[in-house]
Design a protein around this motif. Structure first.
Motif, PDB file in Angstrom:
ATOM      1  N   ALA A 191       0.971   6.094  -7.121  1.00 55.55           N
ATOM      2  CA  ALA A 191      -0.373   6.933  -7.718  1.00 55.55           C
ATOM      3  C   ALA A 191      -0.029   8.358  -7.701  1.00 55.55           C
ATOM      4  O   ALA A 191      -0.358   9.086  -8.517  1.00 55.55           O
ATOM      5  N   ALA A 192       0.798   8.844  -6.453  1.00 56.79           N
ATOM      6  CA  ALA A 192       1.135  10.411  -6.460  1.00 56.79           C
ATOM      7  C   ALA A 192       1.956  10.687  -7.570  1.00 56.79           C
ATOM      8  O   ALA A 192       1.791  11.803  -8.048  1.00 56.79           O
ATOM      9  N   SER A 193       2.700   9.808  -8.119  1.00 61.54           N
ATOM     10  CA  SER A 193       3.558  10.178  -9.104  1.00 61.54           C
ATOM     11  C   SER A 193       2.965  10.371 -10.568  1.00 61.54           C
ATOM     12  O   SER A 193       3.254  10.950 -11.276  1.00 61.54           O
ATOM     13  N   LYS A 194       1.815   9.716 -10.646  1.00 65.96           N
ATOM     14  CA  LYS A 194       0.923   9.716 -11.815  1.00 65.96           C
ATOM     15  C   LYS A 194      -0.162  11.083 -11.870  1.00 65.96           C
ATOM     16  O   LYS A 194      -0.690  11.141 -12.827  1.00 65.96           O
ATOM     17  N   MET A 195      -0.120  11.592 -10.672  1.00 67.07           N
ATOM     18  CA  MET A 195      -1.217  12.383 -10.562  1.00 67.07           C
ATOM     19  C   MET A 195      -1.122  13.801 -10.991  1.00 67.07           C
ATOM     20  O   MET A 195       0.150  14.369 -11.102  1.00 67.07           O
ATOM     21  N   ARG A 196      -1.768  14.392 -11.902  1.00 62.83           N
ATOM     22  CA  ARG A 196      -1.519  15.811 -12.254  1.00 62.83           C
ATOM     23  C   ARG A 196      -2.514  17.083 -11.665  1.00 62.83           C
ATOM     24  O   ARG A 196      -2.240  18.059 -11.848  1.00 62.83           O
ATOM     25  N   ASP A 197      -3.629  16.624 -11.120  1.00 56.54           N
ATOM     26  CA  ASP A 197      -4.379  17.672 -10.503  1.00 56.54           C
ATOM     27  C   ASP A 197      -3.941  18.023  -9.233  1.00 56.54           C
ATOM     28  O   ASP A 197      -4.764  17.574  -8.290  1.00 56.54           O
ATOM     29  N   ARG A 205      -2.001  21.108   9.447  1.00 54.74           N
ATOM     30  CA  ARG A 205      -2.611  22.328   8.513  1.00 54.74           C
ATOM     31  C   ARG A 205      -2.421  22.092   6.876  1.00 54.74           C
ATOM     32  O   ARG A 205      -2.807  23.008   6.277  1.00 54.74           O
ATOM     33  N   VAL A 206      -1.315  21.295   6.712  1.00 58.22           N
ATOM     34  CA  VAL A 206      -0.998  21.212   5.419  1.00 58.22           C
ATOM     35  C   VAL A 206      -1.604  20.207   4.445  1.00 58.22           C
ATOM     36  O   VAL A 206      -2.395  19.048   4.890  1.00 58.22           O
ATOM     37  N   SER A 207      -1.625  20.439   3.270  1.00 57.93           N
ATOM     38  CA  SER A 207      -2.592  19.844   2.014  1.00 57.93           C
ATOM     39  C   SER A 207      -1.904  18.696   1.503  1.00 57.93           C
ATOM     40  O   SER A 207      -0.384  18.569   1.803  1.00 57.93           O
ATOM     41  N   ALA A 208      -2.419  17.756   0.795  1.00 57.16           N
ATOM     42  CA  ALA A 208      -1.964  16.596   0.261  1.00 57.16           C
ATOM     43  C   ALA A 208      -1.082  17.050  -0.823  1.00 57.16           C
ATOM     44  O   ALA A 208      -0.098  16.125  -1.329  1.00 57.16           O
ATOM     45  N   ALA A 209      -1.156  18.181  -1.296  1.00 61.10           N
ATOM     46  CA  ALA A 209      -0.243  18.740  -2.557  1.00 61.10           C
ATOM     47  C   ALA A 209       1.328  18.667  -1.818  1.00 61.10           C
ATOM     48  O   ALA A 209       2.358  18.577  -2.721  1.00 61.10           O
ATOM     49  N   PHE A 210       1.493  18.809  -0.418  1.00 58.74           N
ATOM     50  CA  PHE A 210       2.813  18.594   0.021  1.00 58.74           C
ATOM     51  C   PHE A 210       3.608  17.588  -0.354  1.00 58.74           C
ATOM     52  O   PHE A 210       4.510  17.293  -0.798  1.00 58.74           O
ATOM     53  N   ILE A 211       3.002  16.315   0.045  1.00 66.93           N
ATOM     54  CA  ILE A 211       3.460  15.403  -0.198  1.00 66.93           C
ATOM     55  C   ILE A 211       3.549  14.786  -1.695  1.00 66.93           C
ATOM     56  O   ILE A 211       4.580  14.107  -2.365  1.00 66.93           O
ATOM     57  N   TRP A 212       2.685  15.192  -2.614  1.00 63.77           N
ATOM     58  CA  TRP A 212       2.681  14.920  -3.997  1.00 63.77           C
ATOM     59  C   TRP A 212       3.749  15.653  -4.462  1.00 63.77           C
ATOM     60  O   TRP A 212       4.433  15.088  -5.419  1.00 63.77           O
ATOM     61  N   ALA A 213       4.112  17.036  -4.191  1.00 65.24           N
ATOM     62  CA  ALA A 213       5.249  17.419  -4.805  1.00 65.24           C
ATOM     63  C   ALA A 213       6.435  16.775  -4.218  1.00 65.24           C
ATOM     64  O   ALA A 213       7.427  16.521  -5.372  1.00 65.24           O
ATOM     65  N   HIS A 214       6.901  16.319  -3.543  1.00 64.36           N
ATOM     66  CA  HIS A 214       8.046  15.699  -2.835  1.00 64.36           C
ATOM     67  C   HIS A 214       8.010  14.390  -3.618  1.00 64.36           C
ATOM     68  O   HIS A 214       9.191  14.361  -4.206  1.00 64.36           O
ATOM     69  N   ILE A 215       6.829  13.530  -3.604  1.00 67.14           N
ATOM     70  CA  ILE A 215       6.960  12.231  -4.351  1.00 67.14           C
ATOM     71  C   ILE A 215       7.531  12.414  -5.879  1.00 67.14           C
ATOM     72  O   ILE A 215       8.104  11.967  -6.445  1.00 67.14           O
ATOM     73  N   SER A 216       6.631  13.263  -6.606  1.00 65.84           N
ATOM     74  CA  SER A 216       6.807  13.817  -7.529  1.00 65.84           C
ATOM     75  C   SER A 216       8.173  14.045  -8.154  1.00 65.84           C
ATOM     76  O   SER A 216       8.755  13.414  -9.442  1.00 65.84           O
ATOM     77  N   ARG A 219      -5.701   7.188   3.826  1.00 67.97           N
ATOM     78  CA  ARG A 219      -6.686   6.608   3.146  1.00 67.97           C
ATOM     79  C   ARG A 219      -5.977   5.773   1.943  1.00 67.97           C
ATOM     80  O   ARG A 219      -6.334   4.744   1.737  1.00 67.97           O
ATOM     81  N   TRP A 220      -4.795   6.314   1.463  1.00 62.65           N
ATOM     82  CA  TRP A 220      -4.225   5.656   0.358  1.00 62.65           C
ATOM     83  C   TRP A 220      -3.236   4.388   0.987  1.00 62.65           C
ATOM     84  O   TRP A 220      -3.002   3.334   0.517  1.00 62.65           O
ATOM     85  N   ARG A 225       0.910  -1.243   0.047  1.00 60.47           N
ATOM     86  CA  ARG A 225       0.021  -0.129  -0.004  1.00 60.47           C
ATOM     87  C   ARG A 225       0.866   1.240  -0.032  1.00 60.47           C
ATOM     88  O   ARG A 225       0.679   2.380  -0.611  1.00 60.47           O
ATOM     89  N   LEU A 226       1.987   1.270   0.587  1.00 60.04           N
ATOM     90  CA  LEU A 226       2.955   2.387   0.912  1.00 60.04           C
ATOM     91  C   LEU A 226       3.375   2.606  -0.948  1.00 60.04           C
ATOM     92  O   LEU A 226       3.509   3.772  -1.346  1.00 60.04           O
ATOM     93  N   GLY A 227       3.896   1.485  -1.225  1.00 57.97           N
ATOM     94  CA  GLY A 227       4.324   1.878  -2.512  1.00 57.97           C
ATOM     95  C   GLY A 227       3.287   1.933  -3.637  1.00 57.97           C
ATOM     96  O   GLY A 227       3.588   2.781  -4.717  1.00 57.97           O
ATOM     97  N   ALA A 228       2.253   1.676  -3.655  1.00 58.55           N
ATOM     98  CA  ALA A 228       1.090   1.893  -4.354  1.00 58.55           C
ATOM     99  C   ALA A 228       0.732   3.754  -4.178  1.00 58.55           C
ATOM    100  O   ALA A 228       0.434   4.265  -5.065  1.00 58.55           O
ATOM    101  N   THR A 229       0.880   3.789  -2.787  1.00 62.89           N
ATOM    102  CA  THR A 229       0.735   5.383  -2.556  1.00 62.89           C
ATOM    103  C   THR A 229       1.641   6.180  -3.404  1.00 62.89           C
ATOM    104  O   THR A 229       1.291   7.224  -4.292  1.00 62.89           O
ATOM    105  N   ILE A 230       2.911   5.819  -3.387  1.00 59.73           N
ATOM    106  CA  ILE A 230       3.951   6.757  -4.127  1.00 59.73           C
ATOM    107  C   ILE A 230       3.693   6.629  -5.641  1.00 59.73           C
ATOM    108  O   ILE A 230       3.843   7.481  -6.346  1.00 59.73           O
TER     109      ILE A 230
END
Length: 476
Positions: A142-148, A188-199, A163-164, A135-140
């Motif tokens: 999935a985040a790498s493929k997200m654009r929105d 207070r931080v949004s999911a965009a934070f971790i998305w940026a790091h993973i990407s 959730r992921w 599930r951890l690998g799937a999260t990473i």
């Protein structure tokens, strides 16, 4: 008192708009570079005695050998995917010097060190059960493929990761890492934070054929900044250090007056671009509207206390050691000489100990002696082979405003680059929306400003050049 800008060449009869860039970090230097390439006059003002900002270098005194070692004040690397930074290095003649090295990543968890540098090591990572790893690998992935990324701005990072990845991976890995990096601000931080790091890291591995490849220029950012400053000077950019700006006000006849602190006089320009943190903008631009000021003051920054250690021998084989044990008072351990040749450091080994915290955290007010004792004790406990007798130099950097926190709905509250004060612009790292804070993202903000909000102003003629002194320093 800053050095007065040079007068225009006697043969130059064409009135040109005169721009000031306030803040001499990599963003400010890149903006000055791009503005000058478009034919306007440019003056770059930096409050500190040297250029570089967060990328500046400093000196470590080797207490035993008597030598001095100059290297980056904070840790920086170049990724293979950092195409904008690499293009800048090409422009200033340093691209051929860039060296890439394969590095490793470690995890300190449950009082033990683990390697996390390959797929096999990930699959055999002891703290997680197989399903948690999947599930951890799937999260990473999935985040790498997200654009929105804007959709992710509306979701708390904790909710998204739980959730992921599920409760197990979240509690054992994600939550401790968020707390180490953000403290209580992680709520207070949004999911965009971790998305940026993973990407960013996923792009680097993809470019590096699944390997962790980091690069640096020999001599570090001291070398890069010196060359960049030479390029700016040769292009005719006026470089003014020791020039803190106290106020920026619109002139009745057009243009902007910059008033310098400490009786440094004043200077007049057609346009002024601030690259400083938004808290500084709110303080020194009195003409901002109430809404603009509220937005600038509302940006929450993450700061850093970072220790540079010069050692007789290395601590670990890992470039970065991520830490999930809450008792460790550090965000990570960065072994810089897994990347940099120790010969560049007088045969010594360089380690950074960063602690990220919001600007009001008590860590900023603690003395060097307190932090030295606590942090070295933590290293001794984490690494039984480490001894504080191996430390030949240790120096602390404290910066309260480093990275704007991508809180929920961040982009909707971000102040625009063009202010309501005619001729005053704000282009700073708070405008990084689709990435995390690094040099590549920072200079991309300069590109976005040049191609976007600044484009029309660059085409306009100067504002009443007869009413503007030649940016000469005038008595205040």
């Amino acid at each position: 008192m800053p050095t007065p800008p040079r007068p225009p060449a006697a043969t130059d009869r064409t009135p040109r708009a005169h721009w000031a860039v306030v803040g001499g970090g990599m963003l400010g230097m890149t903006l000055a570079h791009e503005l000058r390439k478009r034919g306007v006059r440019v003056t770059l003002l930096e409050a500190a005695p040297e250029l570089g900002g967060l990328a500046s270098a400093w000196t470590l005194n080797d207490a035993q050998s008597g030598r001095q070692v100059t290297w980056d004040r904070h840790y920086h690397v170049t990724l293979l995917s950092d195409t904008r930074l690499r293009r800048l290095l090409e422009e200033i003649g340093l691209a051929d010097e860039l060296r890439f090295v394969e590095t490793k990543t470690g995890f300190y968890t449950g009082g033990r060190m683990h390697s996390m540098s390959s797929t096999l090591e990930f699959l055999t990572f002891p703290p997680l059960r197989l399903l948690e790893k999947l599930r951890l690998g799937a999260t990473i992935f999935a985040a790498s493929k997200m654009r929105d990324w804007r959709r992710l701005e509306r979701v708390p990072v904790t909710d998204w990761l739980r959730r992921w990845s599920g409760d197990g991976a979240f509690e054992k890995v994600w939550l401790p890492l968020l707390q180490a990096k953000l403290g209580d601000a992680h709520k207070r931080v949004s999911a965009a934070f971790i998305w940026a790091h993973i990407s960013r890291m996923y792009a680097a591995r993809r470019t590096g054929h699944k390997k962790e490849m980091f690069g640096y220029v020999p001599g570090g950012y001291a070398r890069l900044l010196e060359r960049f400053a030479d390029v700016l000077d040769e292009a005719g950019v006026d470089l003014c250090t020791d020039a803190p700006v106290a106020a920026a006000v619109a002139r009745p006849g057009g243009g902007v007056e910059l008033r310098l602190a400490d009786e440094g006089g004043s200077m007049a320009f057609d346009h002024v671009v601030f690259t400083t943190p938004s808290s500084v903008v709110a303080r020194v631009v009195p003409g901002l509207s109430d809404e603009e000021r509220r937005r600038h003051e509302g940006i929450e920054y993450l700061g850093i206390v970072c220790a540079s250690l010069l050692l007789k021998k290395p601590i670990t084989e890992y470039y970065v050691t991520n830490i999930t044990d809450g008792w460790v008072p550090l965000t990570a351990v960065i072994e810089m000489t897994t990347l940099v040749d120790p010969a560049e450091l007088g045969g010594r080994f360089l380690v950074y100990l960063p602690k990220y915290a919001t600007g009001d955290d008590p860590v900023f007010d603690r003395s060097d002696d307190e932090l030295r004792e606590e942090w070295l004790a933590a290293l001794e406990k984490m690494h039984p082979g480490f001894s504080r007798d191996d430390v030949v130099a240790m120096r602390f950097s404290r910066v309260r405003s480093v990275m704007a926190l991508p809180t929920l709905g961040y982009s909707e509250r971000l102040p625009p680059m063009q202010t309501s004060v005619p001729g005053v612009w704000v282009v700073n790292s708070a405008h990084i929306l689709k990435g995390n804070l690094n040099v590549n993202e920072t200079i991309q903000v300069a590109d976005q400003a040049i191609a976007g909000p600044l484009a029309a102003a660059l085409q306009a003629p100067p504002r009443r050049p007869d009413a503007l002194p030649d940016a000469a320093l005038a008595a205040s």
